[in-house]
Design a protein around this motif. Sequence first.
Motif, mmCIF file in Angstrom:
data_model
loop_
_atom_site.group_PDB
_atom_site.id
_atom_site.type_symbol
_atom_site.label_atom_id
_atom_site.label_comp_id
_atom_site.label_asym_id
_atom_site.label_seq_id
_atom_site.Cartn_x
_atom_site.Cartn_y
_atom_site.Cartn_z
ATOM 1 N N VAL A 192 44.652 55.606 -20.550
ATOM 2 C CA VAL A 192 44.607 57.063 -20.587
ATOM 3 C C VAL A 192 44.729 57.495 -22.041
ATOM 4 C CG1 VAL A 192 45.523 59.206 -19.645
ATOM 5 C CG2 VAL A 192 45.772 57.073 -18.355
ATOM 6 N N LEU A 244 52.821 59.518 -13.822
ATOM 7 C CA LEU A 244 51.717 58.795 -13.187
ATOM 8 C C LEU A 244 52.251 57.639 -12.357
ATOM 9 C CD1 LEU A 244 49.152 58.678 -16.142
ATOM 10 C CD2 LEU A 244 49.193 60.264 -14.214
ATOM 11 N N PHE A 297 46.790 56.877 -8.184
ATOM 12 C CA PHE A 297 45.527 57.447 -8.628
ATOM 13 C C PHE A 297 45.397 58.931 -8.303
ATOM 14 C CE2 PHE A 297 44.714 52.949 -8.843
ATOM 15 C CZ PHE A 297 43.958 52.848 -10.003
ATOM 16 N N LEU A 307 46.591 60.621 -11.231
ATOM 17 C CA LEU A 307 45.542 60.689 -12.255
ATOM 18 C C LEU A 307 44.609 61.867 -11.994
ATOM 19 C CD1 LEU A 307 44.172 57.103 -13.015
ATOM 20 C CD2 LEU A 307 45.506 58.583 -14.508
ATOM 21 N N ARG A 313 43.842 65.051 -14.360
ATOM 22 C CA ARG A 313 42.473 65.474 -14.702
ATOM 23 C C ARG A 313 42.274 66.964 -14.393
ATOM 24 N NH1 ARG A 313 39.013 63.420 -17.629
ATOM 25 N NH2 ARG A 313 38.634 61.511 -16.461
ATOM 26 N N MET A 369 39.727 58.594 -19.572
ATOM 27 C CA MET A 369 40.297 57.469 -18.852
ATOM 28 C C MET A 369 39.297 56.318 -18.772
ATOM 29 S SD MET A 369 42.255 59.447 -15.759
ATOM 30 C CE MET A 369 43.102 61.013 -16.028
ATOM 31 N N CYS A 401 38.098 58.742 -11.060
ATOM 32 C CA CYS A 401 39.184 58.888 -12.026
ATOM 33 C C CYS A 401 38.754 58.522 -13.438
ATOM 34 C CB CYS A 401 40.366 58.001 -11.634
ATOM 35 S SG CYS A 401 41.199 58.498 -10.118
#
Length: 253
Positions: free
Chosen positions: A96, A107, A110, A113, A117, A126, A149
Motif C-alpha cells: 500500500v 487494515l 480486504f 482495503l 480506497r 495498491m 483492490c
Amino acid sequence: MSTQPSHKATARQASDQSDWIKIDLHIHTLDDPKDAVDFSAHQLLERARSLGFRVLAITLHDAVFDRKEVFADAAAMGILLVPAAEVRLLGADVIVLNVTAEEVAQLKNFDDLRRLRAQRGNSIFMVAPHPFYIFGGSIGSRLFAEIDCFDAIEFCHFHIGPFNPNRRAKKVAARFGKPLIATSDAHRLHAFGRHYTSMPMPAVLTVQNVFAGLRSGPLRLTSPPSSVTDFVSAMYFVFLVHPFRVRRKLGGA
C-alpha cells in the motif's frame, strides 16, 4: 550506405532516455520490524542516487517507514520517497503506497482495503507483490476474488528459465487491465538497482503524478533473469540465512 545513426537520431535517443525515470516501489531496510535486513535507508538512498533512481518506496512489513530525516535527505537528492507498507492480510501480502501508520493499523482484511480506497480514491496505490510464488505471503489464486483492490501487479525479480511465476501474473494483468510493475524487493543492498520500472518523467514529480503515470502508462520493465549463481545465492539466502536472521532478530526484540 552507412548504418551509423545520425547525430539527430542519437540526440533523440539520449533525450528519450533522459525523459524517463527509474522507480522501485518494493524495498526493505534494516528498519523493518519483521525482516532481517543489513542495509540502512541512507545506504539505499546513496545507491539509488548513484544509479539514477527518482522514485522509491521503503515497504516495511506491517509498518510505515516515517523517518522524517530520511524523507528530507531523499528530497535533497532529487528522489521522491513514497510512504508505504507491505501489509499481510489474511496470509496475503499487499503493498500500500502513500499510506499513514494510522491507516495501516486499521487494515485487517480486504474489505478494509476497499474502505480505504473509498476514502482515499486514487491518492493511494495498491500492488499485489509476487502473487503466484510458492513462498509465504503470496496471494495466489485469491487474487481473482480481490482483484478490485489492486492498481497493479508485481513482476517479481526472482525468476530463471522455466521457473517464472510472472508468466501467470502477466496473463492476469492483461485479463483485468492492470499494469505490471517490476521491483527489486531488495533485502540485500546489491540486489537493489537491477529490477525496476521506468516511466515518462511527469511535469512535476509528485506522488499523485507518479500514480497517474503508472495507471495510464506507458511503462518499461527492467527485470533480467537470474544467473545460476544469483539463483543459488538467493535460494541460500531466502531459505537458510534469512530465516535464521529473522529468528535471531525477533528473539532479541
